[in-house]
Design an enzyme around this catalytic site. Structure first.
Site, PDB file in Angstrom:
ATOM      1  N   ILE A   1     -63.734 -22.658   3.718  1.00  0.00           N
ATOM      2  CA  ILE A   1     -63.489 -23.604   2.620  1.00  0.00           C
ATOM      3  C   ILE A   1     -62.002 -23.918   2.570  1.00  0.00           C
ATOM      4  CG2 ILE A   1     -63.680 -23.997   0.135  1.00  0.00           C
ATOM      5  CD1 ILE A   1     -66.011 -21.945   0.146  1.00  0.00           C
TER       6      ILE A   1
ATOM      7  N   ALA B   1     -64.655 -16.033  10.154  1.00  0.00           N
ATOM      8  CA  ALA B   1     -64.975 -17.001  11.205  1.00  0.00           C
ATOM      9  C   ALA B   1     -64.174 -16.777  12.482  1.00  0.00           C
ATOM     10  CB  ALA B   1     -64.762 -18.421  10.686  1.00  0.00           C
TER      11      ALA B   1
ATOM     12  N   GLU C   1     -55.175 -24.278  -0.115  1.00  0.00           N
ATOM     13  CA  GLU C   1     -53.898 -24.970  -0.307  1.00  0.00           C
ATOM     14  C   GLU C   1     -52.965 -24.865   0.895  1.00  0.00           C
ATOM     15  OE1 GLU C   1     -53.189 -26.760  -3.090  1.00  0.00           O
ATOM     16  OE2 GLU C   1     -55.251 -26.329  -3.709  1.00  0.00           O
ATOM     17  N   THR C   2     -53.360 -24.132   1.925  1.00  0.00           N
ATOM     18  CA  THR C   2     -52.468 -23.913   3.073  1.00  0.00           C
ATOM     19  C   THR C   2     -53.098 -24.451   4.350  1.00  0.00           C
ATOM     20  OG1 THR C   2     -53.403 -21.774   3.697  1.00  0.00           O
ATOM     21  CG2 THR C   2     -51.706 -21.753   1.975  1.00  0.00           C
TER      22      THR C   2
ATOM     23  N   HIS D   1     -54.130 -22.682   6.675  1.00  0.00           N
ATOM     24  CA  HIS D   1     -55.046 -21.666   7.196  1.00  0.00           C
ATOM     25  C   HIS D   1     -56.417 -22.262   7.512  1.00  0.00           C
ATOM     26  CE1 HIS D   1     -56.385 -17.620   8.011  1.00  0.00           C
ATOM     27  NE2 HIS D   1     -57.408 -17.792   7.194  1.00  0.00           N
TER      28      HIS D   1
ATOM     29  N   PHE E   1     -67.183 -13.456   5.178  1.00  0.00           N
ATOM     30  CA  PHE E   1     -66.352 -14.206   4.233  1.00  0.00           C
ATOM     31  C   PHE E   1     -67.187 -15.358   3.673  1.00  0.00           C
ATOM     32  CE2 PHE E   1     -62.607 -16.405   2.664  1.00  0.00           C
ATOM     33  CZ  PHE E   1     -61.790 -15.349   2.304  1.00  0.00           C
TER      34      PHE E   1
ATOM     35  N   ASN F   1     -73.146 -23.818  16.763  1.00  0.00           N
ATOM     36  CA  ASN F   1     -72.030 -23.585  15.857  1.00  0.00           C
ATOM     37  C   ASN F   1     -72.471 -23.886  14.435  1.00  0.00           C
ATOM     38  OD1 ASN F   1     -69.722 -23.452  14.366  1.00  0.00           O
ATOM     39  ND2 ASN F   1     -68.506 -24.777  15.687  1.00  0.00           N
TER      40      ASN F   1
END
Length: 172
Positions: free
Chosen positions: A87, A61, A90-91, A93, A27, A118
């Site tokens: 990144i 991730a 808007e939520t 998550h 991702f 990490n």
């Protein structure tokens, strides 16, 4: 982090004989590929032989810790590296992925007593994750490598290690 002073010079480190496992989240692929390139380049500078580096790609991730656990359970690796990029959207998550992946990585490193870098970036905007600006992979790789060498020189069977949680917010 671009010009972070890690306090470590590559010339002080020797990667001869080390086996490194790398898991990269696909991702935000352009960014994570750049992280991987920086990581692999730094390992080469440190003298880690390419055939002693195993790399695996996973979707995102949240899948990175499980793949690293499989590597850790194999007892084939001296150190592990997690690479990814989350990144903010808007939520909530973002918070879930950033915190849970970091927590799982810390838990794995402590439980297995295995150095684990990490390199999962957590950024506010896509601009902050620009592949042209990524140098974190190199710094994180050197730090993980130094930890691996330090532990390898001083620990004996039965010793215990206390590892503090890295300042996650410094990488935002």
């Amino acid at each position: 982090m671009q010009d972070a002073d890690t306090g470590i010079a590559a010339k002080e480190l020797d990667g001869e004989g080390l086996h490194i496992g790398i898991v990269r989240a696909r991702f935000n692929d352009a960014v994570t590929r750049k992280l991987e390139e920086a990581c692999l380049a730094e390992l080469a500078v440190l003298g880690v032989v390419a055939k002693h580096i195993k790399r695996v790609d996973v979707p995102g991730a949240l899948e990175v810790p499980l793949a690293l656990k499989v590597m850790a359970d194999s007892d084939e690796f001296d150190a592990l590296v997690a690479l990814g990029c989350v990144i903010r959207g808007e939520t909530l998550h973002f918070e879930i992925v950033a915190h849970e992946s970091a927590r799982a990585l810390i838990d794995l490193a402590v439980a297995r007593k295995l150095p684990l870098g990490n390199g999962i970036l957590t950024v506010e905007t896509a601009v902050a994750a620009s592949p042209a600006e990524v140098k974190f992979g190199q710094n994180m790789t050197s730090l993980t490598f130094a930890l691996s060498r330090a532990i390898g020189r001083t620990l004996r069977p039965g010793d215990e290690v206390v590892v503090s949680r890295l300042d996650h917010e410094a990488n935002r």
